[in-house]
Design a protein around this motif. Structure first.
Motif, mmCIF file in Angstrom:
data_model
loop_
_atom_site.group_PDB
_atom_site.id
_atom_site.type_symbol
_atom_site.label_atom_id
_atom_site.label_comp_id
_atom_site.label_asym_id
_atom_site.label_seq_id
_atom_site.Cartn_x
_atom_site.Cartn_y
_atom_site.Cartn_z
ATOM 1 N N PHE B 92 -41.376 110.740 200.406
ATOM 2 C CA PHE B 92 -42.133 110.031 199.388
ATOM 3 C C PHE B 92 -41.110 109.313 198.511
ATOM 4 O O PHE B 92 -40.284 109.943 197.874
ATOM 5 C CB PHE B 92 -42.917 111.073 198.569
ATOM 6 C CG PHE B 92 -44.015 110.497 197.737
ATOM 7 C CD1 PHE B 92 -45.176 110.014 198.338
ATOM 8 C CD2 PHE B 92 -43.906 110.445 196.351
ATOM 9 C CE1 PHE B 92 -46.207 109.492 197.560
ATOM 10 C CE2 PHE B 92 -44.934 109.920 195.579
ATOM 11 C CZ PHE B 92 -46.089 109.452 196.182
ATOM 12 N N THR B 93 -41.131 107.976 198.523
ATOM 13 C CA THR B 93 -40.106 107.221 197.791
ATOM 14 C C THR B 93 -40.147 107.543 196.299
ATOM 15 O O THR B 93 -41.186 107.368 195.665
ATOM 16 C CB THR B 93 -40.333 105.701 197.981
ATOM 17 O OG1 THR B 93 -40.458 105.440 199.367
ATOM 18 C CG2 THR B 93 -39.201 104.900 197.380
ATOM 19 N N PRO B 94 -39.038 108.043 195.725
ATOM 20 C CA PRO B 94 -39.053 108.349 194.283
ATOM 21 C C PRO B 94 -39.053 107.068 193.449
ATOM 22 O O PRO B 94 -38.624 106.013 193.909
ATOM 23 C CB PRO B 94 -37.761 109.140 194.072
ATOM 24 C CG PRO B 94 -36.874 108.773 195.220
ATOM 25 C CD PRO B 94 -37.739 108.320 196.353
ATOM 26 N N LEU B 95 -39.576 107.170 192.228
ATOM 27 C CA LEU B 95 -39.631 106.012 191.335
ATOM 28 C C LEU B 95 -39.161 106.429 189.946
ATOM 29 O O LEU B 95 -39.390 107.558 189.538
ATOM 30 C CB LEU B 95 -41.070 105.534 191.182
ATOM 31 C CG LEU B 95 -41.674 104.520 192.136
ATOM 32 C CD1 LEU B 95 -43.018 104.088 191.589
ATOM 33 C CD2 LEU B 95 -40.780 103.299 192.326
ATOM 34 N N GLN B 96 -38.539 105.498 189.243
ATOM 35 C CA GLN B 96 -38.235 105.736 187.832
ATOM 36 C C GLN B 96 -39.551 105.840 187.072
ATOM 37 O O GLN B 96 -40.481 105.092 187.353
ATOM 38 C CB GLN B 96 -37.419 104.562 187.264
ATOM 39 C CG GLN B 96 -35.992 104.486 187.779
ATOM 40 C CD GLN B 96 -35.188 105.736 187.448
ATOM 41 O OE1 GLN B 96 -35.249 106.241 186.312
ATOM 42 N NE2 GLN B 96 -34.466 106.270 188.422
#
Lengths: 434, 455
Positions: B92-96
């Protein structure tokens, strides 16, 4: 609910509250394995008011205080349709079995197992297939009360399972699938897997087809995708009232093949389309639509029936707004001809199992036109393979008059339609030149 | 405000999941429906609810509800379900984290237009339709809605978005001697009521055309050179290619990944296809998707070559690509899935006259009635169609259904017009989530060897 009615009665002449609460647990499989478990709870309350003869309506999902809901409905009253009907006062309804406690009791593990077994069975047969599946259980309670004293409440359980698989070779895709549902648990999906495997077997080879008018066998799935939309428009009391049903003035007339019988029946025990009453608190019943090819009657809700000077058939259903007429469970009586005999007696023909986009035609006129998503060629009495790049088009009033055979192979499709296969001797088939 | 923010943030804490998100949704809508002279429905609806989605070891749990009480227990249930499912490493692509509030902007907010004014406008359209000779009846559906969606996740994002949407469909139904023909006009807007005003001339023209259809012939089924108008070409790009670009169909299936490999040539150099919510002012526009990813503009096909696809954070991570802000949910009852936003074919240089000039016998298909896809095969139907004979638009035809295979059909596009138009009517359906506000568009396009169903 009775609090809302009491308060509503102070500001309006008549009122009706419809409430549905439900809890649904779908278990989802993606790419042949378990992916997601969901728990969905909803409550929705709809209020219908009649004031100075006009209907107002408001609906809220989730929590809303009674006064806000009443004010919202009251807002719309001055503009609303003239109410031609009275709310029913029925409180007792004939028993229709739609609840089985075993659905709720079925453990999550077992639901997962049912889904995985279904996928494994299909995958065993076609190792390259990618399957999605859903196994789901739901419990819903429907309550209806009105200021005429009418009162109805029932709880329904629904269990369903379905699988869809895709096989890909180069730029070619093959979609197969089947489903089943009941108010009781379906603990074994073998019959669903078996049907998917049959589709895979028949689609192994590709067969050429040419643009022509040829015999077409519509399977139960094919009937669901081609004929049901135009039929439902035709028998909807509202469409008849508006003068746009092509059969509005044809009651008692022979329009279809004399062995064709169609009825709507919401009283079938444990049928997922069944219920003791409709969404207006009117008892359900068997509604004959076509009897031996003769147009029998239309289905109605309260308001439409009053405008058409007839009685509601207990067909008032809600889809987020005011009730309107719709069917519950359609039944086409089965015939005597085995599906295999239909195939055997066809020199050149087509079996239509899935017609994509058929309802995009002029359904009001009975027309359908769609791409054969899943269909098989018949040559000299044998299924020779899958057809592609092919369209089938026609008009139900022509096609359902000229049926040559009605199958003995009736089955349920999606819990809402029970039908055999139909052999139609002359149907327009169009295909690519190359 | 802060109390809800705190309540949500607290509920998301301490659950040992790889990722948790919560979405709260409050909505109000107004709907009007006419059948002929009868105003059948005028109603107001209100909704409130929310959901929690949790990811543990690659498995998902999802809980939706109507009441805000016991939030922490609902989170615990979602996490427990996810743990039950999960058997691998989560991707799951992490996001700021993003904290933002997005207000709805609208030139003419339908919420400020009185019910009686809405009714008056629709009455005037209905009068035009019904006063047309040989008109049997009309069918009008109008819905406007306002939503406030609050999104929070375990990464610390907290985004409130306010949205307005309106959608209107007018249908004229003509009948003669047992034949019924209908034509519809679909309009929509991300909140501007003036989009449905001043349409009297279009409505009159539509009604007259419905009557003319009664004596129009049906096309003969078979292959034709077909010219699509911008509206129908928009439906075509949505059905024939847009859905195939949704990575949730592709990401777990190696054969589909091979088929949809970036760099594959799909069409001639003149074809460019784009999707993006960052294209402002359209029904598919927004600032953040339902996973809190900022809106993008994604080229799907550039100069005929496949160069991008639509992603959620999970499909992006699993395919080693970047999220594109296309994870959308129609309401709190559903988890977000990969969806289109505003999808269109970029304009080329050909004029309409040039496009039809060398067609000896073809079909000019306009406006949409419906469309659907199985990824490889698609069908869509035109509400209006004419024969093209010797380079000229000829007789009116009954509505036609077009079908084809995506790969050959994109290759068969041999002319792209200079007149891009976006269509805001209708909505998109996928996996039981329908109708989702989207827009689609295109200039006129010409397709060789297109299969038409007919008599």
């Amino acid at each position: 609910m009775h609090d809302i009615l009491r308060k509503a009665k102070r500001v309006a002449d008549h009122a009706e509250v419809f409430r549905i609460t439900s809890k649904r647990t779908p278990v989802q499989f993606e790419a042949n394995r378990l992916k997601q478990i969901q728990t969905k709870e909803t409550t929705s309350t709809a209020l219908r008011l009649i004031k100075n003869g006009r209907t107002g309506f408001a609906q809220a999902s989730g929590t809303i205080d009674d006064d806000t809901l009443i004010a919202m409905a009251l807002d719309t009253c001055p503009f609303g349709a003239e109410a031609k009907f009275a709310f029913p006062n029925q409180t007792d309804f004939p028993q229709v079995a739609v609840f089985d406690t075993d659905v709720e009791k079925l453990p999550l593990n077992e639901m997962i197992e049912i889904g995985q077994q279904l996928i494994d069975a299909v995958k065993h047969h076609a190792p390259d297939i990618q399957c999605e599946a859903i196994v789901s259980e739901a419990i819903a309670t429907v309550s209806i009360a009105n200021t005429s004293g009418g009162n109805a409440s029932y709880t329904k359980s629904v269990f369903s399972l379905g699988i869809e698989g895709v096989l890909i070779q180069d730029d070619e895709m093959l979609f197969v699938g089947d489903s089943d549902s009941s108010c009781r648990p379906i603990r074994d999906g073998k019959h669903v897997a078996a049907d998917v495997i049959r589709q895979l077997d028949q689609a192994k080879r590709k067969a050429p087809i040419a643009t022509a008018r040829i015999p077409v066998i519509f399977t139960p799935q094919g009937i669901a995708s081609a004929f049901i939309s135009p039929l439902m428009v035709a028998f909807n009391g509202k469409m008849a009232l508006d003068g746009i049903s092509p059969i509005r003035d044809k009651c008692g007339k022979q329009l279809f093949h004399n062995n064709l019988t169609l009825r709507d029946d919401a009283t079938i025990p444990y049928g997922t389309g069944s219920s003791p009453c409709d969404d207006e608190g009117v008892a359900t019943r068997k509604i004959p639509l076509i009897e031996n090819g003769v147009v029998a009657q239309f289905f109605y809700d309260l308001q439409t029936a009053a405008l058409a000077k007839t009685q509601s058939t207990g067909s008032g259903h809600r889809g987020g707004g005011l009730p309107s007429p719709s069917a519950s469970s359609l039944i086409i009586d089965k015939g005597t001809v085995a599906f295999t005999d239909m195939v055997k007696n066809t020199k050149e023909g087509l079996i239509v199992e899935q017609l994509m986009g058929a309802e995009q035609g002029n359904v009001l006129n009975g027309d359908f036109s769609g791409n054969v998503l899943l269909g098989f060629k018949i040559d000299n009495g044998e299924i020779t393979g899958r057809v592609k790049d092919t369209m089938v088009a026609g008009n139900i009033y022509t096609i359902l008059k000229d049926i040559e055979a009605i199958g003995s192979d009736a089955r349920w499709i999606g819990g809402m339609l029970y039908t055999p296969s139909l052999y139609c001797p002359k149907v327009s088939v169009a295909t690519k030149v190359r | 405000m802060d109390t809800i923010h705190d309540q949500i943030t607290d509920a998301l804490k301490g659950h040992h999941a790889d990722y948790i998100e919560m979405r709260m949704d409050e909505s109000q809508s107004t709907r009007l429906a006419y059948r002929g002279r009868r105003l059948e429905e005028i109603g107001r609806t209100a909704g409130s609810g929310g959901n929690i989605r949790a990811l543990v070891n690659g498995g998902w749990g999802f809980v939706s509800f109507n009441t805000m009480d016991a939030l922490s227990e609902k989170v615990a249930l979602a996490v427990q379900q996810a743990r039950f499912v999960g058997k691998e490493k989560s991707q799951f692509t992490p996001l700021q984290p993003i904290v933002d509030t997005v207000t709805a902007s609208s030139k003419k907010d339908p919420g400020n237009v009185s019910l009686s004014a809405k009714k008056e406008l629709l009455d005037s359209y209905n009068d035009i339709i019904l006063s047309t000779p040989e008109m049997q009846t009309s069918n009008i559906g109008y819905v406007d809605s306002r939503r406030r969606i609050t999104f929070a996740n375990s990464e610390g994002s907290y985004i409130e978005q306010n949205k307005i949407d309106l959608n209107c469909r007018l249908t004229a139904i003509a009948a003669r001697d047992g034949t019924v023909q209908q034509i519809g006009l679909s309009l929509g807007s991300p909140g501007d009521f003036s989009a449905v005003e001043s349409l009297h001339d279009e409505v009159r023209e539509m009604a007259q055309r419905a009557v003319r259809l009664l004596s129009a012939p049906q096309a003969k089924g078979g292959e034709y050179t077909v010219v699509l108008d911008p509206i129908l070409a928009g439906v075509f790009v949505h059905e024939a290619f847009g859905h195939l670009s949704e990575s949730d169909f592709v990401y777990e299936n190696q054969r589909l990944r091979d088929m949809m490999v970036l760099g594959r040539k799909f069409a001639g150099k003149h074809l460019n296809i784009v999707d993006g919510a960052a294209v402002p002012g359209l029904r598919g526009s927004f600032k953040y998707d339902d996973e809190g990813v900022p809106a993008h503009k994604t080229y799907l096909i550039r100069e005929g070559i496949l160069c991008g696809r639509l992603h959620s954070r999970e499909t992006a991570a699993k395919m080693g690509e970047q999220p594109t802000g296309n994870a959308r949910a129609i309401s709190y009852h559903f988890p977000p899935i990969v969806r289109m936003t505003n999808t269109f074919i970029e304009p080329g240089a050909t004029t309409f006259e040039e496009m039809i000039a060398d067609i000896k016998e073809g079909i000019y298909a306009k406006d949409w009635y419906g469309g659907t896809t199985s990824l490889e095969m698609f069908t869509f139907s035109a509400a209006e169609a004419y024969m093209i004979r010797n380079g000229k638009i000829a007789e009116l035809l009954r509505p036609v259904t077009l079908t084809g295979n995506v790969f050959t059909t994109l290759e068969n596009i041999d002319a792209i017009g200079n007149d891009l138009l976006m269509n805001q009517g209708g909505g998109c359906g996928k996996s039981g989530q329908s109708p989702l506000p989207v827009s689609n568009g295109s200039p006129h396009i010409r397709i060789r060897h297109c299969l038409i169903g007919g008599s």
